[in-house]
Design an enzyme around this catalytic site. Structure first.
Site, PDB file in Angstrom:
ATOM      1  N   GLU A 117     -54.626  -5.952   4.652  1.00 45.56           N
ATOM      2  CA  GLU A 117     -55.674  -5.539   3.718  1.00 45.56           C
ATOM      3  C   GLU A 117     -57.034  -5.633   4.396  1.00 45.56           C
ATOM      4  OE1 GLU A 117     -55.521  -7.686   0.017  1.00 45.56           O
ATOM      5  OE2 GLU A 117     -57.404  -6.855  -0.711  1.00 45.56           O
ATOM      6  N   LYS A 168     -55.091 -14.573  -6.500  1.00 47.54           N
ATOM      7  CA  LYS A 168     -54.634 -13.610  -5.496  1.00 47.54           C
ATOM      8  C   LYS A 168     -55.613 -13.597  -4.321  1.00 47.54           C
ATOM      9  CE  LYS A 168     -54.062  -9.279  -3.654  1.00 47.54           C
ATOM     10  NZ  LYS A 168     -54.892  -8.633  -2.635  1.00 47.54           N
ATOM     11  N   ASP A 227     -43.023 -19.078   5.666  1.00 48.33           N
ATOM     12  CA  ASP A 227     -42.403 -18.210   4.660  1.00 48.33           C
ATOM     13  C   ASP A 227     -43.365 -18.037   3.480  1.00 48.33           C
ATOM     14  OD1 ASP A 227     -40.988 -17.323   2.409  1.00 48.33           O
ATOM     15  OD2 ASP A 227     -39.149 -18.363   2.974  1.00 48.33           O
ATOM     16  N   HIS A 243     -65.585  -2.630   0.213  1.00 54.39           N
ATOM     17  CA  HIS A 243     -64.266  -1.987   0.212  1.00 54.39           C
ATOM     18  C   HIS A 243     -64.371  -0.498   0.536  1.00 54.39           C
ATOM     19  CE1 HIS A 243     -60.917  -4.506  -0.626  1.00 54.39           C
ATOM     20  NE2 HIS A 243     -61.512  -5.112  -1.629  1.00 54.39           N
TER      21      HIS A 243
END
Lengths: 436, 436
Positions: free
Chosen positions: A79, A271, A287, A384
């Protein structure tokens, strides 16, 4: 159906897929061009049915100061903006005391579920004997772990009455030193299961004991790390944009409160933390599914899913805190097998698992801080969309001159795929005319 | 502190890190050997401060039958056994009706938080006007999305009284066709924020309106997909090991019940689902942090974090169901920019976003089914330790003959790093003696 696929060579697998799904020759070429000339055999062993490698950008966020030690943190994330955001926060906080982190606890747990007609009271009375028998039964496995500073930390019996009257869970807690410990815990638990059955049936009792399952849990509320950022409100000016540092701090505080009380907001708030955490988890061969599951379940522990961070604004001091469970390893698994995971640990100065927990927490905190700071000032789209523009230009095969022109033009125009295409088409037409 | 790091060339970045952290020359060599000869410039654009690529194994799980269509599913995952487990379940279920999936809803949402002295009632009365003004303000952005079948689905005003009396949230729901839609939603919301302020201040009212933040939510309980597996209990024999198919089904059912009622178990149960889901999410260039956050928050929606799957055992029929939120895209973002993500979508037959939701759900279901089936029969360590053995042998540079000997020996001995090392040392000594 392709028969015997798993037994095929890599070459045969690719051929079989291309032929069955009528894929163009580029399919084969792209796969081949992503093979590693020297290490492909190694990479092929990490999973089954491998036909190539998926590349994720390997980045570095330099300048992190964590408990007064400086780190360049390796980050693996697809990202855009995440690494830039982490680096920016790292730089700012390095001049304001850095990231103060602390490991609060390092215990993991495994579960041995069993079904029997023995009562909870009877089993409780037997617990000292059960504990000692179960510890003995895995002595051959635990002795090595004990040398490394880990081992079995304790046992707890619970009655799973909501499932049925006869079902119980023996929660076993472990410390696993610098390994994540999944294999160690699972091997211990499966062996303990056998022992539990023989222990109870040896009591000259005819009631059967059935093991339902034996497996570690990825819920690790006792493997916790904390991160604190703190500075005078006045120092926040570089982040405050059109606001005063005091207004910025108040807006930031409200953003944190919203993430405490509004579920939809909390999910995206967390998030943002995980963007940073997972980038470190991936870069070090850990992991991320395990980490994600544990972290988000922890975020819902009060009965309402909520933010993992908290804020205190007092006496003109801004203090921002994060607490999350992170079960990580720096030995075992892929950590030292994967060439770039190994390299990441080298770059981090071969940290212990506890040190890595702190580094990952700091990366998560850095990303969340930058994201929130942008959200409460200029919004996140500005940054962004700059990245988005670059991506669109790449798809449209823009050259260096076109890049520059587009960047100038879109600095005050809205970016969308069609707008960029129109702009580029026009530029190319103009260029054709000039060349005539 | 390395000054100006982000402005350095890739070469300079690597040099600066090597010199500051005193890294061996292998550091530089490993990074270089993972560059892509032709596409490195492209990969460098996906994130900031890139110095190389992190390889994840690119695998395929063939033979998935989903709603009667056959797929070879690309999976990107660093954990051994996952692809094998998915493939095994795919093969079994292809002979038993396949994976039946359905998209239940496809709405995503964004949040516009604002603070004002207007009351909830006053704002509610104005909602029709606000809606229409806000829709108009983003017409230039939404018209393209509408052509693709998406757009704004609705508005909902909530009072964020737990934060403070003056704070509100305008929840805007969107449909984003085949894109994940993050940029689209965020751009709309930021523009709507400006419009909301002018709409309210144009009412000749002096009460100020302040936008707190405008951003999409990764909590997507209205972007849901369902997966169902169903077969006669008798058919489960290939999975039932030492148990009868009926016993196996009962044991499986208890495992699902445990994951419904025991938090620590639920987390790992769902982690097993996400092993499969994330492998597809990564392989197709989607954002796994977004998916993970949304899924685990959804798992906690009842107030208790619980399993995402459910089971019905009736009339000797085994029916296993999964429901989870998945906001995915097959256009936009990295999906068509990343060479291997693009290839994954090609292999899947260029699916729509809805089709991809179903494929990812099936992969998750396949992994969870295999994991649970192993857990309630032989335990998972048997399979895992086989993989673990391979990894240890790789670290110890075992040759092909040593591999074979070790595999025979450890088929009935416990695997640990030290045990494998001792075995290998002994074999090598024996070999030296033979050669003398």
């Amino acid at each position: 159906m392709i028969k015997g696929f798993s037994k095929f060579s890599q070459e045969q697998k690719i051929e079989a897929l291309a032929s069955k799904y009528n894929l163009p020759t580029s399919f084969k070429e792209v796969l081949k061009s992503h093979h590693h000339s020297a290490l492909q055999d190694l990479y092929n062993q990490f999973a089954e049915n491998t036909i190539s490698n998926f590349y994720l950008p390997y980045s570095v966020a330099p300048g992190f100061v964590i408990n007064k030690k400086e780190y360049a943190i390796p980050m693996v994330i697809e990202e855009s903006s995440v690494v830039a955001a982490a680096s920016k926060a790292a730089k700012f906080w390095s001049a304001h005391g850095g990231f103060r982190t602390e490991v609060l606890s390092i215990t993991k747990s495994g579960q041995l579920f069993f079904t029997t007609e023995w009562s909870l009271e009877e089993l409780k009375d037997l617990m000292p004997g059960i504990e000692s028998a179960l510890r003995n039964s895995v002595r051959d496995i635990t002795q090595n772990m004990e040398k490394r500073g880990g081992g079995i930390a304790g046992f707890k019996l619970t009655h799973e009455a909501r499932v049925d009257e006869q079902t119980f869970c023996l929660m076993v807690s472990f410390e696993t030193a610098d390994s994540m410990g999944a294999n160690f815990i699972n091997t211990c638990l499966e062996q303990m299961g056998d022992e539990l059955v023989s222990f109870l049936t040896q009591r000259n009792d005819t009631r059967p004991v059935e093991i339902n399952m034996a497996i570690l849990s990825n819920y690790t509320p006792d493997c916790l790390v904390q991160c604190i950022l703190s500075c005078p409100v006045e120092s926040l000016r570089p982040y405050s944009g059109d606001y005063s540092p005091q207004e910025f701090a108040m807006r930031f505080k409200k953003a944190v409160k919203l993430a405490k009380h509004n579920l939809s907001r909390a999910v995206t708030h967390n998030k943002g933390i995980m963007n940073g955490v997972d980038a470190v988890v991936l870069a070090t061969g850990n992991d991320f599914r395990a980490v994600e599951a544990g972290v988000h379940a922890y975020a819902s522990r009060s009965g309402t899913y909520a933010s993992l961070t908290d804020i205190i604004l007092e006496d003109n001091v801004f203090t921002y805190t994060l607490e999350l469970p992170l079960a990580l390893g720096t030995v075992g698994g892929l950590t030292l097998l994967h060439p770039l995971a190994k390299l990441s640990l080298l770059l981090l100065g071969k940290p212990s698992a506890s040190e890595l927990m702190q580094i990952a927490a700091a990366a998560g905190m850095a990303n969340n801080f930058s994201a929130l700071a942008a959200l409460v000032t200029s919004g996140i789209q500005k940054g962004h969309m700059k990245m988005h523009l670059t991506n669109i230009l790449t798809t449209l095969n823009a050259n260096a001159i076109e890049y520059q022109k587009a960047k100038n033009y879109f600095s005050d125009h809205d970016v969308s795929h069609s707008a960029v295409k129109i702009f580029l088409d026009a530029e190319r037409l103009k260029e054709q005319h000039r060349q005539k």
